[in-house]
Design an enzyme around this catalytic site. Structure first.
Site, mmCIF file in Angstrom:
data_model
loop_
_atom_site.group_PDB
_atom_site.id
_atom_site.type_symbol
_atom_site.label_atom_id
_atom_site.label_comp_id
_atom_site.label_asym_id
_atom_site.label_seq_id
_atom_site.Cartn_x
_atom_site.Cartn_y
_atom_site.Cartn_z
ATOM 1 N N ASN A 53 -7.154 14.690 -18.296
ATOM 2 C CA ASN A 53 -5.915 15.065 -17.959
ATOM 3 C C ASN A 53 -4.918 14.228 -18.730
ATOM 4 O O ASN A 53 -4.488 13.214 -18.238
ATOM 5 C CB ASN A 53 -5.851 15.012 -16.241
ATOM 6 C CG ASN A 53 -4.450 15.605 -15.946
ATOM 7 O OD1 ASN A 53 -3.484 15.777 -16.687
ATOM 8 N ND2 ASN A 53 -4.492 16.430 -14.723
ATOM 9 N N ASP A 54 -4.254 14.744 -19.711
ATOM 10 C CA ASP A 54 -3.496 13.872 -20.424
ATOM 11 C C ASP A 54 -2.085 13.331 -19.831
ATOM 12 O O ASP A 54 -1.373 12.649 -20.156
ATOM 13 C CB ASP A 54 -3.162 14.693 -21.714
ATOM 14 C CG ASP A 54 -3.765 14.476 -22.972
ATOM 15 O OD1 ASP A 54 -4.405 13.148 -22.956
ATOM 16 O OD2 ASP A 54 -3.928 15.490 -23.692
ATOM 17 N N CYS A 55 -2.004 13.965 -18.639
ATOM 18 C CA CYS A 55 -0.578 13.871 -17.999
ATOM 19 C C CYS A 55 -0.812 13.071 -16.609
ATOM 20 O O CYS A 55 0.121 12.879 -15.928
ATOM 21 C CB CYS A 55 0.122 15.183 -17.717
ATOM 22 S SG CYS A 55 0.223 16.221 -19.062
#
Ligand code: BGC
Ligand code: NOJ
Length: 811
Positions: free
Chosen positions: A482-484
């Site tokens: 989850n890059d965020c």
């Protein structure tokens, strides 16, 4: 509402109106030359790298949205129009766009003239071929003029849209006969040029945009077309284009065909010029000659079809479900090829200048592609591993042209290393090629610093082991899948990138997801050790995995589901204790896939919690409740309005993890119900809500908290393609490559009676007939191969290149 239909016989999606809810696109090319083409002819092409070798220009976020591409204008006695409807938008008596595998054919008819424009990239060719058929469907003779149009990009797409003080003075072309050559920067450091040709005598041409369009006109009203006469302009600086004018006379019912080639040529340094300032055209001329007539174009098209038939025949299924068959047999593998080729670089949501090849993305893309062309997967694995650092960490991205790690984004995404194990293992299981592990592969592309690929995998595994936090769980670094979820970022400035700004080395923020991934891929790493005779290393790896499993059970479970993470302050994320974001999808999927908590009953509870809290009619949302405000300690995830993207959108990439997890605990009905919710063919009927192409997956469908729940975005380039392919072909239909053969382990809806999978594997073909007399979801009662019973669930490799009949009875 639908905007077209599937033509499974021809493996096409047929769009019946140009006004789709969003441009519905297709990809041309599968080797080195690629094009994106929309249902109205919009898009662009490039050689290898959408940023560094852009051939035609495309303006993202344009008005109207999809304005610019390969256009053919018809001038008919004062009237002018475009068969793809755009950009002139004159009413058409007939319109149809057929997106097929590697080609697109657009037909438009008006005023008794029918034009069919077919575009494809022939195999082994760095060019788009446009075959244009013009037919007189009226009762009398016709004299029309056809104008082609493409606009050249000055190669570097980023520079092309920013550096105008230079670019508006560099453009150069040459025209010879019916061929227009684009040679900007060829006089200096470039050894490549582009050209656009037609196999007929032309009545005129234009190469200067302003001369063709008029300075204040749009593509909907080119001055030259409106006048019915090209101006024979030669671009000098400004904006080079290529447009041919063809004057065509047609008797009633008569049809004429024209072949255009839009090609890319590289010349060796010493062969650049034929005379001072005149480019050497030999290679272009021989490329043009290869497509000089219809017969040769048809042959190239046949080759392309045969190529795809070959790739698709590696795995095909016959079930009672038409939509399932078309996903598995045609569109899902097709999308897997595209994601393998593009990673996340060029789509109608990815500008081609933003991201190159992702380390984590490309490894996952391999999962859905490796059986199609294993040799290309092998090459890719080596490329990816070459961007790894000595300590096992890795560049997050690299450029396809240079294959070098991208410094702007750097490293520090602590899940990255593990995906390399997953990708490599998928390749070995498909091919049995353990030899890849002995390849010498550089660290950080330094040829003087290499190690075996096996050593790279070991560094990957131990990068996790060496980077554990206070609970014995993996440190998250900049982010995991989850890059965020940016737990070490704390960004307060609007222009900072959440992915690259700050990365506090607090060594506190931990990821339960990475722990799950470690336990999912770890056992295969241990098995590789064992097969190399490294028994102590295998045992050591297994001890680490067991420790991780315990850490998850002790510190990574929240009562009814798996926790998501611990933040920089050691506080829980994805817990009942949180006000928002109490439960996340990723650890539920990945931890259960890894088998964590299955025997303790915790896996089942976690998946029931997913059903209760995360599932919607359009798929499973990423987390719940959505974040309603910005949390400094969480990062980008809370920057999105509720229901979009990582903030509780339906991320189609991780829905299949839950499908696979459901098969781990044997709930085939659930697994398939979840599959159908997001599979595009099943959503075709609600295209007015879904909006994206009904033949490929999108990254995201807006979640239940969103204003536009059910609306998809970011179609095509997403790990969704590979993971859904794995979920349906391996976990649900249950035909799964393993080190020593094909493992048969279906987990299907209990009301299925029977189905057949045909699988080519390591040179043999297996016709696998699965019967379900007792209407179970899971459990294999017996397997026979060519009538002989098999012990266990792995069909051993026959190795004789023959066809083998496999009978599987569930029960
Ligand atoms: C997106 C992510 C993506 C990341 C890549 C973010 O803005 O929401 O989906 O992975 O950018 O840098
Ligand atoms: C898209 C990125 O390409 C991928 O790497 C990431 O895992 C997902 N977004 C989720 O953030």
């Amino acid at each position: 509402m639908k905007f077209g239909y599937f033509d499974d016989e021809r493996k096409e999606y047929v769009i019946t109106t140009p006004q789709t809810p969003w441009p519905w696109i297709n990809y041309l090319g599968s080797e080195a030359f690629f094009g994106l083409i929309s249902n109205t002819g919009g898009g662009y092409c490039f050689y290898r790298d959408a940023r560094l070798r852009r051939i035609t220009r495309y303006r993202y976020n344009n008005i109207p949205i999809d304005n610019g591409g390969r256009y053919f204008y018809v001038y008919d006695n004062g009237d002018f129009w475009t068969p793809g409807w755009m950009p002139v938008k004159r009413d058409l008596a007939f319109y149809e766009c057929r997106h097929g595998l590697g080609y697109t054919q657009i037909t438009g008819e008006r005023g008794g003239v029918r034009v069919t424009a077919l575009a494809f990239v022939p195999l082994g060719t760095n060019a788009e071929v446009h075959q244009v058929k013009v037919k007189n469907t009226s009762g009398g003779p016709k004299s029309i003029r056809l104008f082609s149009f493409i606009e050249f990009c000055l190669w570097n797409a980023y520079d092309d849209m920013t550096n105008f003080q230079r670019n508006l003075s560099t453009g150069e072309v040459e025209v010879k006969g019916s061929v227009i050559y684009h040679k900007t920067e060829y006089r200096e450091r470039r050894n490549h040029y582009a050209f656009y040709s037609v196999n007929a005598e032309i009545a005129g041409f234009d190469t200067d945009r302003e001369s063709f369009l008029g300075l204040y006109n749009g593509l909907d009203h080119p001055k030259a077309v409106a006048a019915g006469q090209a101006t024979n302009s030669i671009a000098s600086g400004w904006m080079p284009i290529a447009s041919h004018q063809l004057n065509i006379d047609l008797q009633p019912g008569e049809e004429k065909t024209f072949i255009f080639v839009l090609g890319y040529i590289e010349n060796p340094e010493e062969e650049k010029w034929e005379a001072p300032g005149v480019i050497n055209k030999t290679r272009a001329e021989s490329m043009i000659a290869r497509f000089a007539d219809d017969a040769r174009v048809e042959a190239a098209l046949k080759d392309l079809a045969a190529y795809w038939d070959g790739l698709l025949s590696k795995y095909s299924v016959q079930t009672g479900e038409e939509k399932l068959n078309r996903m598995v047999n045609i569109w899902n593998p097709y999308q897997c090829m595209v994601t393998f080729n593009m990673s996340r670089s060029a789509s109608y949501f990815e500008s081609g200048i933003g991201r190159g090849m992702g380390f984590r993305d490309s490894n996952q893309d391999l999962l859905g592609f490796v059986h199609q062309i294993p040799e290309r997967a092998r090459e890719r694995i080596i490329d990816i591993a070459s961007t790894q650092f000595e300590d096992g960490s890795a560049y997050h991205q690299y450029q396809p042209l240079t294959k070098k790690g991208n410094h702007e984004i750097g490293s520090g995404f602590n899940d990255d290393p593990l995906w390399l194990i997953l990708g490599t293992v998928a390749y070995i299981k498909e091919t049995g090629d353990f030899g890849i592990l002995d390849e010498q592969v550089p660290f950080d592309n330094n040829p003087d610093n290499t190690a075996t690929l096996f050593e790279h995998l070991k560094r990957s595994f131990y990068h996790v082991v060496h980077n554990l936090g206070p609970h014995g769980l993996p440190l998250i670094g900049r982010a995991d899948w989850n890059d965020c979820l940016n737990l070490n970022c704390f960004s307060k400035e609007p222009d900072e990138s959440f992915q690259t700004t700050q990365n506090i080395e607090g060594r506190v923020a931990e990821s339960v997801f990475i722990a799950g991934l470690f336990c999912y891929v770890g056992p295969d790493f241990a098995e590789l050790c064992r097969r190399r005779g490294l028994h102590e290393e295998a045992a050591e790896a297994e001890a680490h995995i067991e420790k991780m499993r315990q850490a998850v059970l002790e510190h990574g479970y929240d009562g009814d589901w798996f926790l998501r993470a611990y933040d920089h302050f050691g506080q829980k994320i994805g817990s009942k204790e949180n006000e928002e974001g109490q439960i996340f999808i990723e650890p539920q999927g990945m931890c259960v896939m890894a088998g964590i908590g299955v025997k303790e009953g915790l896996a089942l509870k976690a998946l029931d919690s997913v059903k209760e809290r995360l599932e919607t009619a359009h798929g499973i949302v990423l987390q719940n409740p959505a974040y309603s405000k910005y949390y400094l300690n969480l990062g980008e995830i809370s920057s999105y309005p509720p229901g979009y993207k990582e903030n509780a959108g339906i991320f189609c990439h991780n829905n299949p993890w839950v499908m696979i997890a459901e098969t781990v605990i044997g709930r085939g009905d659930r697994a398939f119900a979840l599959y159908r919710k997001i599979a595009p063919a099943y959503r075709e009927d609600i295209s007015h809500i879904h909006r994206m192409e009904p033949y490929v997956y999108s990254q995201m469908i807006a979640g239940k908290d969103a204003v536009r729940h059910g609306e998809a975005k970011n179609s095509w380039l997403t790990g969704t393609a590979a993971w859904n392919y794995v979920a349906i072909t391996q976990a649900i239909l249950g035909v799964k490559p393993d080190f020593d053969g094909l493992k048969i382990d279906p987990c299907i809806p209990s009301d299925w009676e029977a189905y057949t999978v045909t699988r080519q594997f390591r040179g043999d073909t297996y016709r696998i007939r699965v019967k379900n007399p007792n209407r179970v979801c899971k459990g294999v009662a017996s397997i026979t191969v060519d009538g002989k019973p098999v012990e266990g669930q792995v069909i051993p490799v026959a190795g004789d290149g023959g066809v083998h009949d496999v009978e599987v009875v569930l029960g």
